[in-house]
Write an enzyme that holds these catalytic residues in place. Structure first.
Site, PDB file in Angstrom:
ATOM      1  N   GLU A   1       1.173  -1.895  12.952  1.00 61.45           N
ATOM      2  CA  GLU A   1       1.265  -3.362  12.994  1.00 61.45           C
ATOM      3  C   GLU A   1       1.666  -3.877  14.377  1.00 61.45           C
ATOM      4  OE1 GLU A   1       3.913  -4.151   9.759  1.00 61.45           O
ATOM      5  OE2 GLU A   1       2.303  -4.143   8.271  1.00 61.45           O
TER       6      GLU A   1
ATOM      7  N   LYS B   1       3.544   1.770  16.025  1.00 63.05           N
ATOM      8  CA  LYS B   1       4.666   1.634  15.100  1.00 63.05           C
ATOM      9  C   LYS B   1       4.722   2.800  14.118  1.00 63.05           C
ATOM     10  CE  LYS B   1       6.431  -1.708  11.710  1.00 63.05           C
ATOM     11  NZ  LYS B   1       6.043  -2.785  10.809  1.00 63.05           N
TER      12      LYS B   1
ATOM     13  N   TRP C   1       0.829  -1.204   0.000  1.00 68.16           N
ATOM     14  CA  TRP C   1       0.000   0.000   0.000  1.00 68.16           C
ATOM     15  C   TRP C   1       0.864   1.254   0.000  1.00 68.16           C
ATOM     16  CZ3 TRP C   1      -1.398   3.264   4.580  1.00 68.16           C
ATOM     17  CH2 TRP C   1      -0.516   3.075   5.649  1.00 68.16           C
ATOM     18  N   ASP C   2       2.140   1.072   0.291  1.00 71.22           N
ATOM     19  CA  ASP C   2       3.091   2.180   0.327  1.00 71.22           C
ATOM     20  C   ASP C   2       3.016   3.024  -0.952  1.00 71.22           C
ATOM     21  OD1 ASP C   2       3.808   0.114   2.083  1.00 71.22           O
ATOM     22  OD2 ASP C   2       5.933   0.617   2.038  1.00 71.22           O
TER      23      ASP C   2
END
Ligand code: BGC
Length: 772
Positions: free
Chosen positions: A488, A601, A357-358
């Site tokens: 995450e 994160k 998805w980056d």
């Protein structure tokens, strides 16, 4: 954090050899051209710490996953970006002693990446066990103009001896992937040929049957004059080389010019691979090193002309932003809609798949603003081409009616990651893919993309959201259970704010798109409805209900939305209280401990505040930032950039600057202690956003560019260029003012600090700089 890279505006410099950091330097100084790339491995033998890496875009291996206990729906394979032929290799013997920097004394070592010209340079003097000193000068590049070609100029100078030197340029396809799940080799030889001064190997990838022909052709010069030579040719399985021995007297200089080719069956019929690769290589050889280099650096110059960012008064920040832009430019050139941007680009194997998805969430804005719109459009088309597979993926998980779940990690449209928390649960990626369509249209005005591609993808994703939520009787709301958000460090949570929010937004946007299409292209829309069995009335009714009644966990006393149900039950000790030697947490704590902790994160709830900024007031954004940022450990490379943008917006310039340096220098300073695996290429799109959207305050609203620049205290000024709807705008900021230049031959209406102005063709406008 490391601090051995010399600060410089245009170069990445290692001015003495740091063998213990060699894998990091190899990552940092990687070269690529969108089609292939190579880590900054040494040409000559090196028996010290190294990760050999050579990559050819689009070529992968579906490695069988390694999971403890197989369950229905797990992906079959974890794709691997393949380490391909080592075409840069040159073995060298001075007399009988092999040149190996791990085995000799090294004097005057310098390795540098010249980002302006896309060149890797290295010089050193090696003192061998017998006292002989040889000075080496090496330079190489992978051509931007001819993307199958790379070239090396490698010189050896006898400083204090007369001796026979043997050089052996080779191509070695007998390579391994450091991350192979079962220590297998992935390439089988198809054919090879070797002759005086050249050699080729065609190899095939197991299972996927991609073929790549890699070859070399070289010439030798002594004291600047080309010499004739006789080579002993050598061949063995997946390996070809030439051995040439030349007598050098003290002061003599021997130069090898080695040209390499990598041609894949993605771009050439298999039965013509070797022949075509040979043709390409011969043409490059004929052109010669200098001309090839000249063309290459001219093309780099053009890239910089449209994408450079200049920072005055802070060389560390300057080096950081150029490094990020350089890596983005050399990873993806945008011409091929089958390719995408791997999180490690051509700098390492890690992260297997090419697409996360980056790309949509972090990279598309960079390409939109610095390249022709077809580049971003190709990235969207890539996902449209995978639509059928995304529908198949969703149906494997129990969804129906054309619902699509795009993979979290993919090479060919199939999910190829083997962590269930990521593959099944990190569904927010579907939202990023939908948002990118909106972002592209908002930026370019190209609503034509909706028919059919954009609409088809939006419909399938909306159908997924519609099935992924369920009605909660006690809450009298729609809920989304068992997800992993962008953070995450939490798995299987209920009602992740960002996921619920982006799902709700997608449904809303799809409804708007439907209205637009019905008005403007009713016939095509009717055809699409039939093609996709779209029961508009019933399906959109449910969407509207979900939009109205989506659940978001909320804490009244703090007036904040919670990252997920129950988040406040955690021990909310701020991350600043964590002992330094326990960071990064993922390298020190058990997974169990991480999951129970409050530590975030990467931007999660704040990801929504970034995307949907206009729907919140500043005080609300600030309240959420104040609550979440202190719990954020930024252990994903994708984290600091989003926080920089928000910190700039809410008037926290120091925080913005601190996090900007962290994102811009993440790899250069090895913040997360993992650059040896490769650079964080996709986060570099985030770095660009942190600068342009953060400090530059750029937004696109109602088809117009808006700027609200701030200047970090340490800087004297900065400037950047934006490509917007066939116009180029330059924004320059100094301690007193903002200067806007319209480089286009048409008037541009632009907003600066919310004042709209019509900037005439080639016009300049100045405005007083506002402090943040
Ligand atoms: C991040 C993901 C990202 C992936 C690849 C992970 O560490 O948490 O959001 O997609 O890296 O960059």
């Amino acid at each position: 954090m490391k601090d051995y890279i010399v600060h410089d505006g245009w170069k990445i410099i290692e001015d003495e050899f740091h063998p213990e950091q060699n894998k990091i330097t190899e990552s940092l100084m990687s070269l690529g051209n969108g089609r292939m790339g190579h880590r900054a491995n040494f040409e000559e033998k090196y028996s010290g710490l190294t990760l050999q890496g050579s990559y050819v875009a689009g070529v992968y291996y579906p490695d069988k996953t390694r999971v403890g206990w197989w369950k229905n729906g797990y992906p079959e394979s974890f794709a691997k970006v393949l380490n391909a032929a080592n075409w840069i290799g040159i073995d060298i013997w001075i007399g009988t002693i092999v040149l190996d920097l791990h085995q000799c004394k090294i004097l005057n070592f310098r390795r540098e990446l010249d980002m302006m010209n896309g060149l890797l340079n290295r010089t050193f003097t090696a003192e061998l066990a017998d006292g002989k000193q040889v000075k080496v000068t090496a330079q190489r590049f992978v051509s931007i103009g001819q993307s199958e070609i790379g070239a090396i100029r490698y010189s050896l100078e006898a400083l204090n001896f007369d001796e026979k030197i043997t050089i052996s340029p080779y191509v070695d396809f007998d390579v391994v992937n450091a991350d192979a799940n079962y220590d297998e080799k992935f390439w089988d030889e198809v054919n090879k040929s070797v002759a005086q001064g050249e050699g080729y190997i065609t190899a095939e990838v197991r299972k996927t049957f991609f073929q790549v022909c890699s070859g070399m052709k070289f010439k030798i010069l002594k004291n600047g004059e080309q010499i004739r030579f006789h080579a002993d040719v050598e061949e063995r399985e997946k390996f070809v080389s030439n051995l040439v021995t030349v007598l050098l007297k003290k002061g003599d200089k021997l130069t090898l010019e080695k040209f390499g080719v990598n041609l894949s069956s993605e771009n050439c019929a298999k039965n013509q691979l070797a022949e075509t690769a040979t043709k390409f290589l011969h043409a490059a050889f004929k052109k010669g090193y200098d001309r090839l280099l000249q063309e290459h650096s001219t093309l780099w110059y053009k890239k910089w002309e449209t994408s450079d960012i200049l920072i005055k008064g802070d060389v560390a920040a300057q080096q950081g932003i150029r490094f990020n832009i350089f890596q983005l430019q050399q990873t993806y050139s945008g011409e091929d809609e089958r390719l995408n941007i791997g999180p490690k680009g051509f700098t390492g194997e890690k992260y297997g798949g090419s697409t996360y998805w980056d790309t949509e969430a972090y990279c598309i804005p960079f390409y939109l603003a610095t390249a022709p719109s077809k580049v971003a459009r190709n990235l969207l088309t890539y996902r449209h081409k995978h639509l059928e597979k995304a529908i198949e993926n969703a149906s494997k998980l129990g969804f129906n009616n054309g619902a699509a779940l795009y993979p979290m990690v993919t090479m060919n449209g199939e999910e190829c990651h083997n962590e269930w928390e990521i593959t099944f649960e990190e569904v927010h990626r579907n939202g990023a893919i939908a948002f990118a369509i909106y972002d592209y249209i908002r930026y370019t005005g190209d609503t034509g993309y909706l028919l059919p591609n954009g609409f088809e993808v939006l419909l399938a994703i909306s159908r997924f959201w519609s099935q992924r939520v369920n009605w909660s009787v006690p809450k009298q709301k729609y809920v989304m259970l068992g997800v992993t958000g962008p953070n995450e460090y939490e798995n299987n949570v209920n009602n992740n704010y960002h996921t619920n929010r982006i799902a709700q937004w997608t449904l809303q946007y799809t409804l708007e798109v439907i209205d637009l299409l019905k008005k403007e292209n009713p016939e095509t829309f009717a055809q699409l409805k039939a093609k996709w069995n779209f029961s508009e009335e019933t399906e959109t009714q449910r969407w509207k209900d979900i939009i109205a009644k989506m659940h978001f966990a909320y804490d009244q006393s703090r007036d904040i939305y919670l990252q997920q149900d129950g988040f406040l039950d955690k021990d909310l000790t701020p991350a600043s209280d964590l002992p330094k030697n326990e960071r990064p947490l993922n390298q020190h704590w058990s997974w169990d401990r991480i999951l129970r902790s409050p530590y975030i994160k990467q931007a999660d709830t704040l990801q929504s505040f970034f995307l949907f900024e206009k729907e919140y007031d500043l005080a609300t954004i600030q309240r959420h930032f104040d609550f979440y940022e202190p719990l954020t450990v930024h252990e994903s490379s994708l984290s600091p950039c989003i926080h920089t943008i928000l910190a700039s917006l809410i008037g926290y310039p120091e925080k913005a600057y601190e996090l900007y340096l962290r994102t811009a220098r993440l790899d250069l300073d090895d913040y997360n202690n993992d650059t040896e695996d490769g650079c964080h290429i996709t986060s570099m799109g985030g770095t660009w956003m942190s600068f342009v959207l953060g400090f530059g305050g750029m937004r696109v609203k109602n088809g117009r560019l808006h700027f609200a620049p701030i200047l970090p205290e340490k800087w004297e000024g900065y400037s950047f260029l934006i490509n917007f709807r066939e116009a180029t705008i330059k924004i320059e900021v100094n301690k007193q003012e903002v200067i806007l230049e319209n480089h286009a031959a048409k008037e541009m209406v632009i907003s600066i600090y919310d004042n709209e102005l019509a900037l005439p063709a080639n016009g300049v406008y100045k405005e007083k700089l506002r402090s943040s």
